[in-house]
Design an enzyme around this catalytic site. Sequence first.
Site, short mmCIF file in Angstrom:
data_model
loop_
_atom_site.label_atom_id
_atom_site.label_comp_id
_atom_site.label_asym_id
_atom_site.label_seq_id
_atom_site.Cartn_x
_atom_site.Cartn_y
_atom_site.Cartn_z
N GLU A 5 1.05 -0.87 0.39
CA GLU A 5 0.04 0.02 -0.23
C GLU A 5 0.83 1.57 0.06
O GLU A 5 1.71 1.23 0.72
CB GLU A 5 -1.11 -0.25 1.27
CG GLU A 5 -1.89 1.28 1.34
CD GLU A 5 -2.71 1.14 2.91
OE1 GLU A 5 -3.55 1.37 2.24
OE2 GLU A 5 -2.00 1.23 3.71
N HIS A 19 2.20 4.16 1.08
CA HIS A 19 2.89 5.28 2.02
C HIS A 19 3.36 6.53 1.60
O HIS A 19 3.94 7.02 2.55
CB HIS A 19 3.30 4.34 2.95
CG HIS A 19 3.01 3.19 3.98
ND1 HIS A 19 2.29 2.43 3.08
CD2 HIS A 19 2.30 3.06 4.88
CE1 HIS A 19 1.64 1.64 4.61
NE2 HIS A 19 1.60 2.50 5.06
N ASP A 48 3.80 -1.72 6.13
CA ASP A 48 3.41 -2.37 6.88
C ASP A 48 3.73 -4.20 7.54
O ASP A 48 3.71 -4.25 8.12
CB ASP A 48 1.36 -2.19 6.26
CG ASP A 48 0.76 -1.05 6.58
OD1 ASP A 48 1.19 -0.45 7.09
OD2 ASP A 48 -0.55 -1.15 5.90
N HIS A 93 -1.20 -3.50 9.28
CA HIS A 93 -2.72 -3.45 7.83
C HIS A 93 -4.15 -2.42 9.25
O HIS A 93 -4.66 -3.60 8.96
CB HIS A 93 -2.43 -3.46 6.65
CG HIS A 93 -3.36 -3.12 5.75
ND1 HIS A 93 -3.41 -1.66 5.55
CD2 HIS A 93 -4.36 -3.65 5.17
CE1 HIS A 93 -4.10 -1.47 4.39
NE2 HIS A 93 -4.64 -2.31 3.94
N HIS A 147 -1.04 7.77 8.56
CA HIS A 147 -0.96 6.70 8.30
C HIS A 147 0.28 7.84 7.94
O HIS A 147 -0.06 8.13 6.56
CB HIS A 147 -2.42 6.27 6.52
CG HIS A 147 -1.91 5.64 5.80
ND1 HIS A 147 -1.71 4.52 5.57
CD2 HIS A 147 -1.04 6.43 4.51
CE1 HIS A 147 -1.01 4.30 4.52
NE2 HIS A 147 -1.02 5.15 3.64
N GLU A 173 4.51 5.83 11.77
CA GLU A 173 5.68 4.70 10.43
C GLU A 173 6.66 5.39 10.23
O GLU A 173 7.69 4.64 10.04
CB GLU A 173 4.67 4.78 9.85
CG GLU A 173 2.91 3.67 10.37
CD GLU A 173 2.55 3.65 8.50
OE1 GLU A 173 2.16 2.67 8.71
OE2 GLU A 173 1.76 4.74 8.27
#
Length: 264
Positions: A36, A38, A47, A122, A180, A185
């Site tokens: 996905e 990022h 993730d 996730h 996100h 992260e």
Amino acid sequence: MSSPATVWMNQLSWVEYQQRIRRDHPPVLMPVGALEQHGPHLPLGTDGLLAAAVAADTAARVGGLVAPTLSYGYKSQPKCGGGQHFCGTTSVDAATLIGQVRDAVREFARHGVDKLVVVNGHYENQWFLIEGIDLGLRDARAADPACALQVMRLEYWDFMTPETLGHVFPEGFPGFALEHAAVLETSMMLHHHPSLVRMDLLPDDGPADFPPYDMYPPRTDWVPASGVLSSARGADAAKGRLLAEEVARRMAEAIATGFSRPAP
């Protein structure tokens, strides 16, 4: 007993793996991630990379093993992952993810594993992991009524305490959904995989301002063009280390507590 040479299941031969399972009854941690977007500064596999990293840190504390990551997650949602319209985001249907988890649970039971930890990285995966675990345990117990497998499911971010989040976000924590590709992260990736982070490409988007409802087809214009839902400015490796150490310590405590009783 001396420390095992590796926590990674896929680095063991089947004979070594069987010996570990039969002799030590280790918890097996299975990371689940996604492919996905990022933002422009983090890799598509963030993730899964983070789920595997925290699983490995935790496994080292509890004498566990880490299974290969399930790297395709459920469909990215605009309010927590940016949505499906980004190039590179590669998702699976709910039935596919449920089936993968179901099959994995059944197989680990067949190996003789009695403690399995599904480590989710996730946000959108949660309910489909629950269904896969439920069906996998049903299969395993139908095949062997004496099956002793217990499964723990967790989202690693739930092990971050308000006190630590207060250090990371001195001006206030915006919430996990908007994080996100943002400070959490990015900081953890700077700690675990610094060579994969492009701090020079940090966007200044966000925080995103979503309405209290969803629309289908999704309104892609709700999402910042970069895919980042909140700014990653302020992320650093020291914050990542603080978060990673707390998560691993508290996950290890949860494993010790959660598996302290035999399966019902």
